[in-house]
Motif scaffolding. Structure first.
Motif, mmCIF file in Angstrom:
data_model
loop_
_atom_site.group_PDB
_atom_site.id
_atom_site.type_symbol
_atom_site.label_atom_id
_atom_site.label_comp_id
_atom_site.label_asym_id
_atom_site.label_seq_id
_atom_site.Cartn_x
_atom_site.Cartn_y
_atom_site.Cartn_z
ATOM 1 N N ALA A 186 59.654 -23.787 35.098
ATOM 2 C CA ALA A 186 60.059 -22.966 36.239
ATOM 3 C C ALA A 186 61.477 -22.435 36.047
ATOM 4 O O ALA A 186 61.790 -21.292 36.415
ATOM 5 C CB ALA A 186 59.964 -23.784 37.523
ATOM 6 N N ALA A 189 61.317 -19.573 33.594
ATOM 7 C CA ALA A 189 60.740 -18.406 34.250
ATOM 8 C C ALA A 189 61.772 -17.729 35.149
ATOM 9 O O ALA A 189 61.850 -16.492 35.208
ATOM 10 C CB ALA A 189 59.509 -18.806 35.050
ATOM 11 N N LEU A 190 62.558 -18.515 35.849
ATOM 12 C CA LEU A 190 63.609 -17.949 36.694
ATOM 13 C C LEU A 190 64.672 -17.251 35.857
ATOM 14 O O LEU A 190 65.231 -16.225 36.290
ATOM 15 C CB LEU A 190 64.240 -19.054 37.544
ATOM 16 N N GLU A 193 63.241 -13.897 35.074
ATOM 17 C CA GLU A 193 63.180 -13.069 36.271
ATOM 18 C C GLU A 193 64.567 -12.618 36.694
ATOM 19 O O GLU A 193 64.756 -11.463 37.133
ATOM 20 C CB GLU A 193 62.496 -13.825 37.405
ATOM 21 N N LEU A 242 67.569 -15.570 43.499
ATOM 22 C CA LEU A 242 67.054 -16.218 42.286
ATOM 23 C C LEU A 242 68.071 -17.205 41.728
ATOM 24 O O LEU A 242 67.709 -18.271 41.212
ATOM 25 C CB LEU A 242 66.697 -15.160 41.242
ATOM 26 N N ARG A 245 67.708 -20.335 43.787
ATOM 27 C CA ARG A 245 66.506 -21.084 43.416
ATOM 28 C C ARG A 245 66.682 -21.784 42.084
ATOM 29 O O ARG A 245 66.240 -22.922 41.898
ATOM 30 C CB ARG A 245 65.306 -20.134 43.368
ATOM 31 N N ARG A 444 57.845 -8.340 37.978
ATOM 32 C CA ARG A 444 58.064 -9.676 38.539
ATOM 33 C C ARG A 444 56.736 -10.387 38.776
ATOM 34 O O ARG A 444 56.607 -11.586 38.533
ATOM 35 C CB ARG A 444 58.863 -9.576 39.831
ATOM 36 N N GLU A 445 55.737 -9.650 39.237
ATOM 37 C CA GLU A 445 54.429 -10.271 39.439
ATOM 38 C C GLU A 445 53.819 -10.699 38.113
ATOM 39 O O GLU A 445 53.182 -11.758 38.021
ATOM 40 C CB GLU A 445 53.502 -9.296 40.169
ATOM 41 N N GLN A 448 55.518 -13.853 37.177
ATOM 42 C CA GLN A 448 55.045 -14.964 37.998
ATOM 43 C C GLN A 448 53.654 -15.426 37.579
ATOM 44 O O GLN A 448 53.344 -16.615 37.628
ATOM 45 C CB GLN A 448 55.062 -14.545 39.462
ATOM 46 N N ALA A 451 54.277 -17.501 34.519
ATOM 47 C CA ALA A 451 54.790 -18.814 34.919
ATOM 48 C C ALA A 451 53.675 -19.683 35.486
ATOM 49 O O ALA A 451 53.604 -20.893 35.221
ATOM 50 C CB ALA A 451 55.916 -18.657 35.934
ATOM 51 N N ALA A 452 52.774 -19.069 36.277
ATOM 52 C CA ALA A 452 51.655 -19.831 36.842
ATOM 53 C C ALA A 452 50.726 -20.339 35.751
ATOM 54 O O ALA A 452 50.135 -21.422 35.887
ATOM 55 C CB ALA A 452 50.891 -18.954 37.824
ATOM 56 N N GLN A 455 52.338 -23.452 34.473
ATOM 57 C CA GLN A 455 52.206 -24.529 35.455
ATOM 58 C C GLN A 455 50.781 -25.070 35.500
ATOM 59 O O GLN A 455 50.561 -26.280 35.604
ATOM 60 C CB GLN A 455 52.613 -24.012 36.845
#
Length: 487
Positions: A186, A189-190, A193, A242, A245, A444-445, A448, A451-452, A455
């Motif tokens: 994560a 990924a941040l 991003e 961001l 986070r 960005r999508e 994400q 990143a998913a 995960q």
């Protein structure tokens, strides 16, 4: 043939009766119909998944190394050494082992030494009421005969509790490994991003500079400048969100590896972590690695043994006792041969009326068994559910990633064309801002979704109990696994 005298027969009658009743104190059998039924195959698999036995101890392996990221490897190793949750689980395992040792000790003979000095008086004393001294020194011996299996079943329950604690320790390690991997991924990924949003901030600044020059030249209205400034400020706000986070994820990672957040730091870097592909046909024998299922199963078996312990309370306790040593009224004569004394005996005790205490104990143990059985059944169902979740996530995320890649390519092309046409005066500023906004959103999508995927991969490894091995693929090809959950 040995004939017993009448006094000896009378003395041994209770013991013989107890031996006859010994077979009555057995733990209840668990109805196989109450155990969970494994599916023939995973719905999200390719039909080659097989049914398996619940968890048994196996080497989980360093599954996180399949991501080929040295930073991740180092973080996981640090967490395994210093994580507090793992240390708590290890301490509880040590406590359980000590309790098992104490329980086993009750089955062994108990031997003690004692020295006693007593001055007594009264009408019952040998001195006819005058005070006198009595000195004693000797050893005593006692051994409870486990005729009805109460002690052995208690020891078995304690051993199963220890096995459960061992499984919980393995589960704590697996959870920490997965949490470290998820937090680190994560974080990376941040980082990507944040770089993407800051790149967009730079593009908006260039657009703002151009728009301000055109406004100063009188080509456009002030409204156009205000619109670009709005987009720039909103994107800068996203970048700061961001940053916040990322700081939170970094602090959480510090706790996982046993460091203080103030002293822990992971610099931003490119996201070069590999995304391993877990073969969809890995046989469900990997579920035998799930330590939470193993712990639930051992807890259920321990509860079953404790029902037998509670039932054994209805039967008498039988113990052999013995003592030997010296006793004398004169300390100087204490260890003379003439002062020796000894005794040996057997003790049988059986409560007749206890107000329902033993019956309540059996009911409580039976209820505990019912709860443990339900807990085990739920844990197995959750295990299959988690595997299905992650398999479906990976399948759908792969399709989503492909679709999102097409969206990014189209949005990027639209931005390029809009920028050229805006600079040439063919389209309005709103068209350019919409194009850039669409491109940023789609990029960005896409990030994400990526990143998913990472995960979900970690989630699948965790759901499978810690990874897989080449032997699993061989078993899959041979199709030799035929076990059933709860067998």
């Amino acid at each position: 043939m040995v004939l017993l005298t009448h006094p000896l027969r009378t003395a041994l009658a209770p013991l013989l009766a107890a031996l006859i009743l010994a077979g009555c104190a057995t733990a209840p059998q668990i109805d196989p119909a109450a155990l969970p039924t494994a599916p023939a195959a995973f719905k999200e698999g390719d039909g080659r998944w097989t049914q398996v036995l619940p968890a048994e101890a196996q080497a989980d392996g360093a599954w996180w190394k399949t991501f080929s990221d040295p930073v991740l490897d180092g973080l996981v190793e640090r967490a395994l050494e210093r994580n507090n949750s793992i240390q708590i689980a290890a301490a509880r395992l040590a406590q359980s082992r000590a309790l098992l040792q104490a329980t086993d000790a009750q089955r062994a003979p108990q031997i003690g030494l004692g020295v006693n000095a007593l001055r007594q008086g009264g009408a019952i004393t040998p001195a006819g009421g005058n005070a006198g001294n009595l000195f004693q020194a000797g050893a005593n011996f006692s051994w409870e005969l486990d005729v009805f299996g109460r002690l052995s079943q208690a020891s078995q329950a304690a051993s199963l509790d220890t096995d459960s604690r061992e499984a919980l320790l393995r589960n704590a390690r697996l959870l920490v490994q997965a949490d470290v991997a998820r937090s680190y991924l994560a974080l990376r990924a941040l980082d990507v991003e944040r770089a993407l949003v800051r790149e967009t901030v730079g593009a908006y600044r260039d657009t703002l500079a151009l728009t301000e020059r055109r406004f100063e030249a009188g080509d456009i209205a002030e409204l156009d400048v205000a619109r670009v400034r709005t987009e720039l400020a909103a994107t800068e706000s996203d970048a700061l969100a961001l940053d916040r986070r990322r700081a939170e994820v970094e602090h959480a990672l510090a706790v996982l590896v046993g460091d203080t957040a103030s002293d822990f730091n992971i610099g931003a870097a490119d996201w070069n972590t590999a995304l391993p592909v877990i073969p969809a046909g890995v046989p469900s024998t990997v579920l035998t690695r799930r330590p939470d299922v193993a712990a639930a199963r051992q807890t259920m078996l321990a509860a079953q043994a404790r029902v037998g312990v509670a039932q054994a309370a209805w039967f008498p306790d039988i113990a052999l006792t013995g003592s030997g040593g010296y006793a004398s009224t004169d300390l100087g004569d204490l260890f003379k041969w003439s002062a020796r004394s000894w005794g040996i005996g057997a003790l049988l005790s059986l409560p007749i009326f206890d107000g329902g205490r033993r019956d309540a104990g059996v009911k409580s143990a039976s209820a505990e068994l019912d709860a443990a059985l339900a807990g085990y059944r739920e844990q197995v169902l959750v295990a299959f559910k988690e595997v299905e979740d992650q398999l479906s996530s990976l399948r759908l995320l792969a399709d989503q990633s492909e679709a999102q890649s097409r969206a990014v390519a189209s949005a990027s092309r639209a931005t390029v064309l809009s920028d050229v046409r805006y600079r040439s005066g063919y389209v309005s500023q709103l068209d350019l801002l919409d194009a850039r906004r669409s491109e940023l959103r789609n990029r960005r999508e896409a990030l994400q979704v990526r990143a998913a995927q990472y995960q979900a991969t970690v989630g699948l490894v965790r759901a499978l109990g810690g990874g897989w091995s080449p032997a699993d693929d061989r078993n899959l090809a041979e199709g030799q696994t035929r076990a059933v959950v709860g067998g």
